[in-house]
Each structure stands twice: as C-alpha cells, then as structure tokens.
Motif scaffolding. Structure first.
Motif, PDB file in Angstrom:
ATOM      1  N   VAL A 484       4.219  12.010  -7.726  1.00 55.73           N
ATOM      2  CA  VAL A 484       3.347  10.858  -8.104  1.00 55.73           C
ATOM      3  C   VAL A 484       4.172   9.612  -7.679  1.00 55.73           C
ATOM      4  O   VAL A 484       3.711   8.599  -6.981  1.00 55.73           O
ATOM      5  N   ILE A 485       5.695   9.545  -8.108  1.00 62.02           N
ATOM      6  CA  ILE A 485       6.634   8.494  -7.494  1.00 62.02           C
ATOM      7  C   ILE A 485       6.748   8.441  -6.246  1.00 62.02           C
ATOM      8  O   ILE A 485       6.558   7.377  -5.648  1.00 62.02           O
ATOM      9  N   HIS A 486       6.693   9.618  -5.570  1.00 62.78           N
ATOM     10  CA  HIS A 486       6.850   9.625  -4.202  1.00 62.78           C
ATOM     11  C   HIS A 486       5.540   8.912  -3.372  1.00 62.78           C
ATOM     12  O   HIS A 486       5.651   8.188  -2.560  1.00 62.78           O
ATOM     13  N   GLY A 487       4.418   9.344  -3.958  1.00 64.57           N
ATOM     14  CA  GLY A 487       3.117   8.806  -3.486  1.00 64.57           C
ATOM     15  C   GLY A 487       2.952   7.308  -3.651  1.00 64.57           C
ATOM     16  O   GLY A 487       2.543   6.866  -3.005  1.00 64.57           O
ATOM     17  N   LEU A 488       3.482   6.904  -4.723  1.00 65.92           N
ATOM     18  CA  LEU A 488       3.512   5.753  -5.067  1.00 65.92           C
ATOM     19  C   LEU A 488       4.513   4.699  -4.043  1.00 65.92           C
ATOM     20  O   LEU A 488       4.075   3.798  -3.385  1.00 65.92           O
ATOM     21  N   LEU A 489       5.567   5.368  -3.584  1.00 68.28           N
ATOM     22  CA  LEU A 489       6.538   4.761  -2.556  1.00 68.28           C
ATOM     23  C   LEU A 489       5.548   4.705  -1.163  1.00 68.28           C
ATOM     24  O   LEU A 489       5.638   3.643  -0.434  1.00 68.28           O
ATOM     25  N   ASP A 490       4.849   5.929  -1.001  1.00 68.37           N
ATOM     26  CA  ASP A 490       4.193   5.882   0.180  1.00 68.37           C
ATOM     27  C   ASP A 490       2.953   4.825   0.378  1.00 68.37           C
ATOM     28  O   ASP A 490       2.939   4.194   1.564  1.00 68.37           O
ATOM     29  N   ARG A 491       2.386   4.674  -0.821  1.00 68.53           N
ATOM     30  CA  ARG A 491       1.279   3.498  -1.086  1.00 68.53           C
ATOM     31  C   ARG A 491       1.955   2.240  -0.701  1.00 68.53           C
ATOM     32  O   ARG A 491       1.308   1.307  -0.337  1.00 68.53           O
ATOM     33  N   VAL A 492       3.013   1.723  -1.421  1.00 68.01           N
ATOM     34  CA  VAL A 492       3.786   0.626  -1.337  1.00 68.01           C
ATOM     35  C   VAL A 492       3.987   0.292   0.031  1.00 68.01           C
ATOM     36  O   VAL A 492       3.879  -0.907   0.607  1.00 68.01           O
ATOM     37  N   MET A 493       4.471   1.399   0.818  1.00 62.72           N
ATOM     38  CA  MET A 493       5.012   1.104   2.340  1.00 62.72           C
ATOM     39  C   MET A 493       3.475   0.916   3.039  1.00 62.72           C
ATOM     40  O   MET A 493       3.850   0.132   4.062  1.00 62.72           O
ATOM     41  N   GLN A 494       2.528   1.713   2.660  1.00 67.28           N
ATOM     42  CA  GLN A 494       1.339   1.376   3.363  1.00 67.28           C
ATOM     43  C   GLN A 494       0.999  -0.222   3.208  1.00 67.28           C
ATOM     44  O   GLN A 494       0.487  -0.812   4.196  1.00 67.28           O
ATOM     45  N   LEU A 495       1.172  -0.592   1.979  1.00 68.80           N
ATOM     46  CA  LEU A 495       0.642  -1.861   1.691  1.00 68.80           C
ATOM     47  C   LEU A 495       1.607  -2.729   2.691  1.00 68.80           C
ATOM     48  O   LEU A 495       1.098  -4.110   2.937  1.00 68.80           O
ATOM     49  N   LEU A 496       2.751  -2.565   2.595  1.00 68.45           N
ATOM     50  CA  LEU A 496       3.634  -3.429   3.244  1.00 68.45           C
ATOM     51  C   LEU A 496       3.761  -3.073   4.713  1.00 68.45           C
ATOM     52  O   LEU A 496       4.404  -3.806   5.620  1.00 68.45           O
TER      53      LEU A 496
END
Lengths: 562, 510
Positions: A484-496
């Motif tokens: 879940v936390i890893h997925g959040l990182l992926d999402r944050v990076m996608q946003l950035l």
C-alpha cells in the motif's frame, strides 16, 4: 497588557462627575471592564504596556481630565529645598558596578497622605515593579521617611555576611545571608532573591549614620519605613538599566507630587540625580495628516495633541507644530509616536477607511504551491491528513525510532519547560505514530499523511539550520501493507511526473535503517539521488509508540521536485 | 442502504394479493384490513402480511395505520359458540328419566353446567332418590342465550349486545376486549389488480434486451444512510489555511518564504526595533522565547545594516531617541525559534530595500511560530500566524483600516472597530475588533499597525515609504468555525480523527 484596578467611586470623585457606562476616553486608551465586587465596584482598566503614566488612579484621572479639557496638563518642576539648604546626595560607590551599577533618587517634600493615596502609592510601585522594572530585575524602588534618616546617602555593595539590619516589618536584625534563607518561603519576596542570591556582593544603601535604607532589589529596612503620617519621602531606584531607572523615578514623582504642599500645584517636588526632562519636537500638520489619512488644520492637530498631555502649539512657520513631551511620556521617542497620539485623540474609528492604490501581482511560494497540490491528491489516494507538532522530545526522534540522537542533526532547545519541547523534529514519523496511538479505537486500516517542515542543522545557513519540507505517510493495519505504501510512492511519483527507472526516473533499493524491520526497508532514489525511505516499521518502534499492529511508512523529501 | 432493505417478512402468495386488490377495486374510498379478512375468510394477520407485501411494490396501494378496540371470543368462548354453553350441554345430556348426579358430574361440562342449569331452574336434584341423588329436567326446552350471544360476537356483531351482557361474559372469561392494529387501505397511484415480480436492480442484460421496460423494480429505502466513500480527508486547520491563502492571493499578495523556524535574535527582535534582550522589553518575557542551545549562535549578518540597527537601538537616529542601552552583538547572535513570522517580513523588507529602485509590495505568510508560555485550552507552544504586509509610498492609517476592511469582508466579517494598543514595532498600533452576532459583543480578531521608522529606515527603505501590517492566528478562527473548544482536539497528535473525517468544507464567508 497591565490591568489597573480602581475603585469606581474614587474614580468618579476624582473626575468630579459620575458616568453611567464606559467613559469614551478610557475606551480609547484601554479597555474598561466593570466587575461587581461585594459592595465596592472595581473598574479593571487595561493599560497599554508602555503607558506607565496610566498605572495609578492619579495618572488615569489626570489623563482623562486633560483629554476632556477639564484640566490643563500639569507642568512638573524640580525645585530646591524650601529652606535653602543643600540638596540631598546619593553617593554611588564602585563596588556596585558588578551587581547593580545604577541608582537615581528624589525627594517628595511636604506630602499629605490619606488612606487611599497611601494605598495608591504602594500599588503604583508594585505595578512599576511588575512592568517596566521587569520584576525588579531592571529596576527596584525603595521609598523612605526622610525625617527618620539623614543624608548624604551611600549606595554600595558588600559581601552578604557584612550586611546586618532589621528588615521591613521584622522584629529583629538579620544578616543578608540569613535574610535570603528567611525569605525563601515568602510567597512574595522569594521571586526576587535570585537576582542577587549568587552574587559575591549585595547592593545596599546606607544613610550618613550607617542606617540601612534598603537592600535592593529584595527588601527595605524597617527603620525608614513610610506611613500615613510621613511628610517627606526619599525615593531611590537602583537598576541595571539607567534609562529605565530614570523613567521609573520620573513616574513616581510626577504621579505623587500632586499631593505635595497644596494639592495640584506640583511645585514642591524636589529631585536629585534626575532630570524631569521636557523635550520639544517640531513636526508639520501635513506629516500627521498624510500618515493618519485625515485633513485637519495645524491648530486642530495641536489641540488634539494637547488633549493627550502633549502640550502643542502652532509655531507660526507654515503648518509646523511644536510639541512638548513631558517626563511622564517616556514612550514618545519619535514623531510617529506623536502621530499616533493625534490619531488616538482624533479617534481611530473616525478616520475614513480607504483602499491603497498599490498595484501588485500575487505569487505563491513554489514550495507551498507544490505542497497544496500534493495534499489534495494524497487525500484522493485515500490518506487522511494529520497536523502534528514541530517540537518534541529527544526520545521521540531518537530512542523511539531506534536512532542515536547525535546522528539526527537535530536542533536543540536550551530552555524547555518540559521534555516535549527538547528538540525540533527531524522527521514527521513520530507525530504520525503518536496520532495513530491516540486514535487506536478508530476502525482499521488507518492511513495518515503529513506534508510539513522538519528542521536539520546546516552549516551553510546563517543560523546554522534549515527547514526541510517532507512527505510522510503511514499505513496501520493487521498486516503491514508494504504494497500500500509502495503504491502510494508510485502514485506520488506519477503525480510529480517522474517515471520508474534507474537514471532519469525513480527506483527503490533494499536498505538497512534501524527504524525499519530488517529486510523490509528500501531507500528511494530519484534521478540518482536518495530522497527518503519506505518500509515496514521495526516491531520495537511499534511497541515504543504504544501501538500493537504492524505498520508501514514512507518518509521523503519533496524539495527536489520544485 | 436504500437498495438493500425492500419489504418485510415473506411475500404473501400472489393469489391472495390479487384477491385483495380485486376487492379493493370494487370499493370506493377504501376498506379496512379487518373487513378484508372477514370478506376473504382468512385471519387478519394474513391480510396484514399481504398489505406489507403490497406496500413493498411501490404505489400499488396506499395505507394508513389504524387501531381499534374490539371484542373477541376466548378459547372457551369459541368452544361454547360451537358446542353450546356448559349448562345447555348438561341439560341436553339429561334424559326424561333423569341421570344420577355423580354420573353427570363426570361430564366435561358437568360441574359448571350443573350449577348454572340449577340457577336457571332448568333442572332439579332429587337427593332422596333411591340409588343415590338423581337429576331431572324441569322444563321441556331451553334457550341457550350464552351461545347465541357468543355467536353474535363471533360474527362480528358484538354491537348488538348490551354492555352489561359483554361485561358478564368477560367475567366468565368467554369474551375479551382486544386492541387491533389494522390498515385502512386505498388504491395507490399505480393501482393495478395484477402483481408483477419485482426486480432488485437494473442489470446489463436488462439494458441490452430492453426488458427493463416491462419490469417493476423494488423501491429503495431512502431513509437509510449511504455507504461512506473510501477516501482520505484534509485536516480542518489546513482547510482554513488554504482559504486564507486564497484570500491573500485574490487580493494580490505574494507569499513569503517562511520555511525557516530557526531565527537569530537579530531578525526576530533587533531588526524590528524590539530591544535585543527580551528580558529588558516591557511587553516580552524572556521565558516566552525558546532559545536554541545547538546551533546556539547565528554567524552571518549584513554588516552595514547591523551597525545601523545597533546605532538606532543604543543612540537613536532617524528622528528617534532610541532605547539608550548597551546593544550587544552577542545577544543578537542568539538563535531561537521564531516568536512571530514578522522576522521573515523583516528579512523581506530588508531585501526589498536593497533593490536599486523601490517597488511597492504586498506580502503574506501563514506559518508556525513558537512561544514558550503557559499552555491552556486555547494556547499551545506552537501555533500558526497569519500575516499581511503592504509597503508603498504614502500609505496612511486609513489605508490600513481600508485593507483590513477588505480582508475581513472576505472572511464574512464586515463590522470592524479599532482600538489603540501597544506593540513595540508598530506605531500606531491597533487591535482589530469585530462584532460577534452570537456573543453579542465585540471580540478581538487581530492586531495591526504601521511599522516604526526605526525599523524601516536602517534597512534602507526610502523615507516616504510606509509599511502597514496585520496579523492574527489561524487556530482561533478555525476553532470558532468548527466549534472546537480545546485546541488539542484540533492541533497535534491528540486530534480525534473522526472529527477530521467529518469536518465540512471551509468557506469562510458563509
């Protein structure tokens, strides 16, 4: 803001008039709160912290009467002794330099006390002690019955063992050392002992016959104490700040010279060592009009100022106004202070409110703009925002996270009242873990984030430390939920708009970090640079945070993405 | 959810439902469910079930609950209505030649019937009869009125009985008075005498085939709450911060870089013409400030400017008397946690003064400040300060009040008043009060003032430039907005997450 309590009936009597509600001029100068006591009605009046001339009934009444043009502002005058004798002298010896180097003194002659006046006199000293005198650290006031002592007086400093006298309202003599221990339990005086307690020499004032007047800033001698019957008062102010000592002494003599000889004459005040200085400032009506935003004639501005006890007149040259600053108004140090008094007398609420024509284009701080945008999308990703304290204990950022405090690069606070203010946080994780602990009763999973500043020591900055904007998120559930936390990182990076990849993109790589469970931690790299960690928290971190479930977390720097 | 709960209990059989509907079709103005039960010859409870099933079909029928009292036979009463009263049964059992009493007593109705028949004088007892006491009829025929009365009640004609008679029968535990809940049934807006099977939800197949057109759908229960969406939530204080930021941006203010919690005494106090040693300052207490032990001192200062600051404090200048004390660089170097964001405003104004040509600016910031003071329900050691600053030639006190009026109007506050106050680095200084409609009094909403020349001129700003400024805390308006009394419930880790989940969006002007 100091509060002055005055008995309503005394105030009305002094004003020569009864008022049904708030007095407009008091309201302009402070806030008036009536309080129903048993049978005496007390007015509690908030006075601006720099207006020492309003700290007693005498000063308040004088200010109000002058404002209402019922009285002309008195002119304070220093006079020589009526009998033509030499003025009193206070000799300051070199020994005082190390402990309390300054002293000023004055004599009020032929004063007439009543019970109320006497109480007001004592009360004013206390108010001054608490305010301008900074609880006697800067200035301490002693008042004495001049007819029980004889000058010249000596202000010196001696080892505590060499000082011996009968202090105020005590029946026997004590040495200074005995006095310090005697007053350790005194609810009032114990607060002042620290000022001299550890000094090798204590300040002390003697008269010509060796009688102790006072041991400032702690206690006066009993011998020279004043009473209702006292006619001539010797006032001494000892200080670490000479300017403030002068202001303090000026305040006492200007306020209470009213009761000398014939009332309201102010001719009998007799001072020594101090100036009772009047000063004249010249400014233009145009200056006042332009700064305040009004359009008054120089004459009417001069009248407004005169009502504020700043005797003013138009000088005749253009619209220049000559303003006399009395010794009671030590707060007036610049033309802008005079401008403020004009505005107060005019009435702030009578000034027409207008929009400035200043044209500017707004800009957001890029770091805050990024933070705002990310916060929105983190909530859209299902995480709830926490808002935690920037200050915390050493334990929070070190022991609880299994780190060594030395390695944290934390900024340390020198005067914390409790452990929760020992350091400035170096990461956001402790705050989020405490938020989880306080909300253990909420349904699982708990998903929290915070984007805020931590502070790290940084030699390259002028203050030796810098803020760092970080993103931290935790996932707390029955299973660790690293994905879940890893997925959040992926999402944050996608946003950035950073793609997965080794060089220009981002990737994670196994790492060892004592906060995380061995083998369950990875370091985050973006464009080849380490920007943070994610992983499953170490079980000891969980239990030291008073939590019971597995928890995964991410902590990363967002400043590289500006 | 609304889609879940459709009807109660089991669906009554379609035949019964349609019989009920046909019956309803014939009557004008509706009918009572009890009458329906009587007409259809079924128990009332069965009809109640049928009504509930029909209700679940939508607007086929409409109903109104009624309650009525009515007389009903007890178990014994029903037996009597069928088989006759005990006394009648006793009478009928006796042949003309009589019956031995002990035999009669063995009959099921013997004991009660015997005494009743005796008191009715239908029978007599011959105690002296040879072979034991014997019972004989005294009349030819009898009329079993008890049975007749009960049969009337059974037929729903209890109204034909007098109250006294009903009370008598109730005393004999043959009748009881019961409260009956029934429905008054009328035709609904989509009344029909045929029942179609109801669908729970629309399906892709129905859409594809168009069969949805012929189907009836179970109605939703709109009284139920929906399913909470799976989402995150912004913190209420941060929502309010966003709004204040928006307001400043709408007014053309540029955001200051306040991301420096650690500040030197120089920028936090001295540059503002605050006396360097806060201990010497009348409005401050040393204990209000968190000082830093590591890194304890700041090292870099703009030297020329520092000299000018030193001079204005210790000797005066720029038209000022100064504070006349011994200004020490050692004090100015001390690091601390900034006590206000005005330290950043000072840095920004100094930077502005270094420009070749002055340009007017409007600045704002919303960020944390730190006070080492006594904590209570409304005070924490750290809070957010909101600050606005305007620098331009010729700004007046009237301008400051005008800008404040515009700012507070955007917060939904239009009634403003200003009170003189003391602030060491502004002159004039004004406390801003707004009229609180709920509390019916004026409450302080902020502080404002014009920066002192002793602060601005040493920076190098031109003589005619005035700088107006105001400040307020972010926490206080947020606590008022969200009705929070204890600041710990809002800020910090003790926050109640449910409050965060439930907090509405923030529009400060509504």
């Amino acid at each position: 803001m100091p509060t002055v309590s005055v008995k309503r009936d005394l105030l009305f009597e002094a004003l020569g008039q009864k008022y049904s509600k708030c007095l407009t001029c008091i309201r302009e100068q402070g806030d008036e709160k009536a309080e129903g006591a048993s049978d005496v009605v007390l007015y509690k009046i908030d006075v601006p912290a720099n207006r020492y001339d309003l700290l007693c009934l005498e000063g308040l009444v004088r200010g109000l009467q002058v404002f209402k043009e019922k009285l002309e502002a008195p002119r304070y005058k220093r006079v020589s002794p009526a009998d033509g004798g030499e003025p009193q002298r206070l000799v300051i010896t070199e020994e005082t330099a190390s402990v309390r180097p300054h002293a000023v003194a004055a004599v009020l002659r032929n004063i007439t006390f009543t019970q109320e006046r006497y109480e007001s006199f004592i009360e004013l000293q206390e108010k001054l002690h608490q305010n301008i005198c900074r609880k006697r650290t800067l200035v301490a006031i002693g008042t004495h019955d001049l007819d029980t002592i004889s000058g010249p007086f000596t202000y010196t400093a001696k080892p505590p063992g060499d000082i011996r006298f009968k202090p105020l309202n005590q029946s026997k003599e004590y040495t200074a050392a005995e006095l310090i221990s005697h007053y350790k339990t005194d609810s009032h005086l114990r607060h002042y002992l620290h000022i001299i307690e550890n000094e090798p020499l204590y300040p002390i004032i003697y008269d010509n016959n060796g009688i102790v007047l006072s041991m400032p800033p702690v206690i006066n001698g009993d011998h020279s104490k004043i009473s209702l019957k006292t006619k001539n008062i010797f006032i001494e102010c000892t200080a670490t700040d000479q300017t403030k000592a002068k202001i303090t002494l000026d305040m006492i003599v200007t306020m209470f010279s009213e009761y000398c000889d014939e009332p309201f004459t102010w001719v009998s005040s007799y001072t020594l060592c101090i100036e009772l200085a009047y000063r004249t400032e010249t400014l233009s009506g145009d200056f006042i009009n332009k700064r305040v935003g009004i359009n008054e004639s120089a004459e009417s501005i001069a009248q407004l100022l005169t009502r504020m006890c700043l005797r003013s007149e138009v000088s005749g040259e253009g619209d220049l106004i000559q303003v006399e600053i009395p010794p009671t108004r030590a707060d007036v140090i610049h033309a802008c202070d005079i401008m403020e008094d004009a505005a107060i007398a005019y009435g702030f609420n009578n000034i027409i409110r207008s929009t400035p024509r200043t044209y500017t284009v707004a800009n957001q701080l890029p770091l805050n703009k990024l933070t705002e945008l990310l916060r929105q999308d983190l909530t859209a990703a299902g995480f709830t925002e926490a808002l935690t304290f920037a200050l915390c204990s050493q334990e929070d950022i070190a022991d609880k996270l299994r780190k060594n405090i030395v390695e944290t690069r934390a900024v340390h606070i020198s005067n914390p009242k409790t452990a929760e203010f020992q350091v400035v946080r170096t990461c956001l994780l402790p705050g989020l873990l405490k938020t989880l602990a306080a909300n253990r009763k909420m349904p699982l999973p708990l998903k929290l984030f915070e984007i805020s500043d931590v502070v790290l020591k940084d030699e390259t900055k002028d203050v030796g430390a810098r803020n760092n904007r970080r993103l931290c998120a935790v996932y707390y559930n029955k299973s660790p939920g690293f994905e879940v936390i890893h997925g959040l990182l992926d999402r944050v990076m996608q946003l950035l708009d950073v793609k997965p990849g080794r060089n220009q993109g981002y990737h994670i790589q196994a790492a060892e970090d004592s906060t995380f469970f061995p083998g369950r931690c990875a370091e985050i790299f973006s464009c080849g640079k380490s920007i943070g960690h994610l992983g499953v928290l170490h079980p000891d971190v969980i239990s030291r945070s008073e939590l019971t479930m597995p928890c995964s977390a991410i902590d990363m720097d967002i400043e590289p993405f500006l | 959810g609304a889609a879940g709960a459709t009807g109660f209990g089991s669906m009554a059989d379609t035949g019964l439902l349609e019989s009920l509907l046909r019956l309803l079709e014939k009557v004008d103005g509706g009918t009572d469910s009890q009458d329906v039960a009587a007409d259809l010859g079924v128990d009332h409870q069965v009809i109640v079930g049928a009504v509930k099933s029909l209700q679940a079909l939508g607007e086929v029928i409409s109903t109104e609950q009624k309650s009525s009292k009515h007389w009903e036979l007890t178990g014994e009463g029903r037996e009597i209505a069928e088989q006759g009263s005990h006394e009648a049964r006793v009478f009928n059992a006796i042949p003309d030649e009589g019956l031995p009493q002990n035999g009669l007593m063995k009959m099921p109705s013997g004991k009660v019937g015997f005494s009743k028949a005796m008191s009715n004088k239908w029978i007599r007892l011959d105690k002296a009869h040879e072979g034991g006491p014997r019972v004989f009829k005294t009349v030819e025929t009898i009329e079993d009125t008890v049975r007749d009365k009960l049969q009337l009640v059974q037929k729903g004609q209890s109204a034909k009985l007098e109250d006294k008679e009903k009370t008598e029968l109730k005393k004999r535990k043959l009748l009881s008075e019961v409260t009956v809940k029934s429905y008054w049934i009328t035709k609904g807006s989509s009344f029909s005498t045929t029942i179609t099977k109801q669908e729970t939800e629309l399906t892709p197949e129905m859409i594809a085939s168009g069969s949805w057109k012929e189907k009836k759908f179970k109605p939703y229960n709109f009284e139920a709450m929906g399913v909470a969406p799976d989402c995150g939530h912004l913190h209420p204080l941060m929502k309010v911060r966003t709004q204040f930021r928006q307001i400043f941006l709408e007014m053309g203010f540029t955001e200051m870089p306040t991301n420096n919690f650690i500040e030197s005494s120089f920028w936090n106090f001295d540059s503002l013409f605050l006396q360097i040693n806060p201990q010497q300052h009348p409005a401050r207490d040393q204990h209000d400030t968190f000082f830093i032990s590591d890194p304890a001192l700041a090292h870099e200062f703009p030297q020329d400017y520092l000299e000018r600051v030193k001079q204005v404090h210790s000797e005066g200048g720029y038209g000022s008397q100064g504070y006349k004390y011994d200004w020490k660089i050692e004090e100015a170097q001390k690091n601390l946690l900034r006590t206000h964001t005005t330290a950043v405003s000072a840095r920004m104004l100094y930077k502005l003064a270094q420009q070749e040509k002055f340009t007017p600016v409007k600045y704002f910031s919303i960020d944390r400040v730190f006070r080492n003071e006594t904590l209570d329900a409304t005070h924490l050691a750290e809070f957010h300060q909101i600050e606005g600053v305007v620098a331009d030639y010729g700004l007046t006190l009237g301008n400051l009040m005008g800008v404040l009026h515009q700012f507070f109007t955007k917060l939904g506050i239009t009634k403003l008043r200003f009170k003189p106050a003391y602030n060491p680095y502004t002159e004039p200084s004004m406390e801003v009060f707004s009229y609180h409609e709920g509390l019916k009094k004026w409450v302080e909403v902020g502080n404002s003032g014009v920066f002192r020349p002793e602060m601005l001129l040493p920076m190098g700003l031109p003589e005619g430039v005035s700088v107006i400024a105001w400040g307020l805390s972010l926490e206080r308006p947020t606590m008022i907005k969200y009705g929070i009394n204890n600041i710990r419930e809002l800020v910090g880790h003790k926050v109640n997450l449910q409050m965060v989940y439930d907090s509405p969006i923030c529009r400060l002007d509504s």
